[in-house]
Design a protein around this motif. Structure first.
Motif, PDB file in Angstrom:
ATOM      1  N   HIS A  86       0.875  -1.183   0.000  1.00 52.60           N
ATOM      2  CA  HIS A  86       0.000   0.000   0.000  1.00 52.60           C
ATOM      3  C   HIS A  86       0.900   1.218   0.000  1.00 52.60           C
ATOM      4  N   TYR A  87       0.728   2.086  -1.003  1.00 49.97           N
ATOM      5  CA  TYR A  87       1.586   3.274  -1.057  1.00 49.97           C
ATOM      6  C   TYR A  87       0.828   4.456  -1.627  1.00 49.97           C
ATOM      7  N   ASP A  88       0.614   5.454  -0.782  1.00 46.31           N
ATOM      8  CA  ASP A  88      -0.022   6.707  -1.170  1.00 46.31           C
ATOM      9  C   ASP A  88       0.911   7.829  -0.718  1.00 46.31           C
ATOM     10  N   PRO A  89       1.553   8.541  -1.658  1.00 45.76           N
ATOM     11  CA  PRO A  89       2.516   9.574  -1.251  1.00 45.76           C
ATOM     12  C   PRO A  89       1.890  10.723  -0.477  1.00 45.76           C
ATOM     13  N   ALA A  90       0.570  10.844  -0.509  1.00 40.58           N
ATOM     14  CA  ALA A  90      -0.101  11.914   0.241  1.00 40.58           C
ATOM     15  C   ALA A  90      -0.542  11.471   1.632  1.00 40.58           C
ATOM     16  N   PRO A  93       2.505  10.294   7.712  1.00 43.00           N
ATOM     17  CA  PRO A  93       3.644   9.418   8.014  1.00 43.00           C
ATOM     18  C   PRO A  93       3.218   8.171   8.785  1.00 43.00           C
ATOM     19  N   GLY A  94       3.691   7.028   8.330  1.00 45.59           N
ATOM     20  CA  GLY A  94       3.406   5.759   8.989  1.00 45.59           C
ATOM     21  C   GLY A  94       2.154   5.063   8.504  1.00 45.59           C
ATOM     22  N   SER A  95       1.267   5.793   7.845  1.00 41.68           N
ATOM     23  CA  SER A  95      -0.001   5.204   7.415  1.00 41.68           C
ATOM     24  C   SER A  95       0.204   4.107   6.372  1.00 41.68           C
ATOM     25  N   ASN A  96       1.079   4.351   5.399  1.00 40.64           N
ATOM     26  CA  ASN A  96       1.306   3.339   4.362  1.00 40.64           C
ATOM     27  C   ASN A  96       1.819   2.033   4.964  1.00 40.64           C
ATOM     28  N   GLU A  97       2.751   2.149   5.892  1.00 40.52           N
ATOM     29  CA  GLU A  97       3.319   0.955   6.509  1.00 40.52           C
ATOM     30  C   GLU A  97       2.287   0.234   7.376  1.00 40.52           C
ATOM     31  N   ALA A 123       6.109  -7.457  11.666  1.00 36.60           N
ATOM     32  CA  ALA A 123       7.110  -6.639  12.354  1.00 36.60           C
ATOM     33  C   ALA A 123       8.075  -6.007  11.361  1.00 36.60           C
ATOM     34  N   GLY A 124       8.458  -6.773  10.338  1.00 33.10           N
ATOM     35  CA  GLY A 124       9.373  -6.238   9.339  1.00 33.10           C
ATOM     36  C   GLY A 124       8.754  -5.111   8.531  1.00 33.10           C
ATOM     37  N   VAL A 125       7.496  -5.259   8.163  1.00 34.58           N
ATOM     38  CA  VAL A 125       6.816  -4.208   7.399  1.00 34.58           C
ATOM     39  C   VAL A 125       6.682  -2.945   8.249  1.00 34.58           C
ATOM     40  N   LEU A 126       6.275  -3.097   9.497  1.00 33.82           N
ATOM     41  CA  LEU A 126       6.121  -1.932  10.369  1.00 33.82           C
ATOM     42  C   LEU A 126       7.452  -1.233  10.610  1.00 33.82           C
ATOM     43  N   MET A 127       8.530  -2.001  10.664  1.00 31.92           N
ATOM     44  CA  MET A 127       9.851  -1.423  10.885  1.00 31.92           C
ATOM     45  C   MET A 127      10.228  -0.419   9.801  1.00 31.92           C
TER      46      MET A 127
END
Length: 224
Positions: A86-90, A93-97, A123-127
């Motif tokens: 999931h990737y939204d540049p707008a 911070p932290g929401s995409n992860e 855990a790896g994705v959140l990191m």
């Protein structure tokens, strides 16, 4: 540069068979197609299949250097697949992860992946939100976290032409941000990496990638 989807899908299918043995090819294929669909969204410029392929190649390098055994490498590659699904540049911070981690947890459970493996991937994705592999709740599977951290940041150590293309791609993803604000935000982000005593956590990346990374970061900061 475009990354052909077929080799990536083949890699996913090989790993999915190990991660979710009983799910079956239809589910493996559906998940891989979904993942590549997200990575290939039109609004992306850097967080594309090219970045995914670079992360996987960096993990292959770290595995070859002996940092990961086969099980750990499998988990780290799964982190690579889901970390920017999931990737939204707008987004804030932290929401995409957070959203990527939720998707990983939900989809891996649905495929029958064991809880301990799902926990490690989550855990790896959140990191990757803050690249703090020592953060709260991130002690388990430390070698996986370290490898995922370094692979995601391999781009900082890329050859000069690739790093220049990466800078262009990032700017294009944030085309909605005015120049002054982008330059200030970008300087803050890469300045934080440049100020780290140690950019990479694994011995192989620290020894082999750091010099190029520091040169790239210094050159970009000078431009900004």
């Amino acid at each position: 540069m475009t990354q052909p989807a077929e080799p990536l899908l083949d890699r996913w299918l090989a790993d999915a068979e190990l991660l979710a043995t009983r799910a079956g090819r239809d589910l493996w294929l559906a998940e891989g197609s979904m993942l590549l669909g997200h990575w290939s969204q039109e609004h992306r410029r850097y967080h594309t299949p090219q970045h995914l392929a670079e992360v996987l190649r960096a993990l292959d390098e770290l595995t070859g250097a002996g940092h990961l055994d086969a099980r750990q490498a499998l988990l780290a590659r799964a982190v690579g697949w889901y970390h920017d699904v999931h990737y939204d540049p707008a987004a804030r911070p932290g929401s995409n992860e957070q959203r990527s981690a939720m998707m990983a947890r939900d989809h891996l459970h649905r495929m029958g992946v064991e809880d301990w493996a799902v926990d490690a991937v989550e855990a790896g994705v959140l990191m990757t939100a803050d690249h703090d592999a020592d953060g709260p709740g991130r002690v388990a599977e430390q070698q996986v976290l370290d490898a995922a951290h370094d692979a995601d940041l391999w781009i900082l150590s890329a050859p000069a032409d690739r790093y220049a293309a990466y800078r262009t791609q990032v700017r294009e993803e944030y085309a909605h941000v005015p120049d002054d604000a982008f330059r200030a935000g970008r300087a803050q982000i890469i300045g934080a990496f440049a100020e780290r005593e140690r950019i990479y956590r694994t011995a192989h990346a620290h020894e082999g990638w750091t010099a190029r990374a520091r040169a790239n970061l210094a050159a970009e900061l000078a431009d900004l």
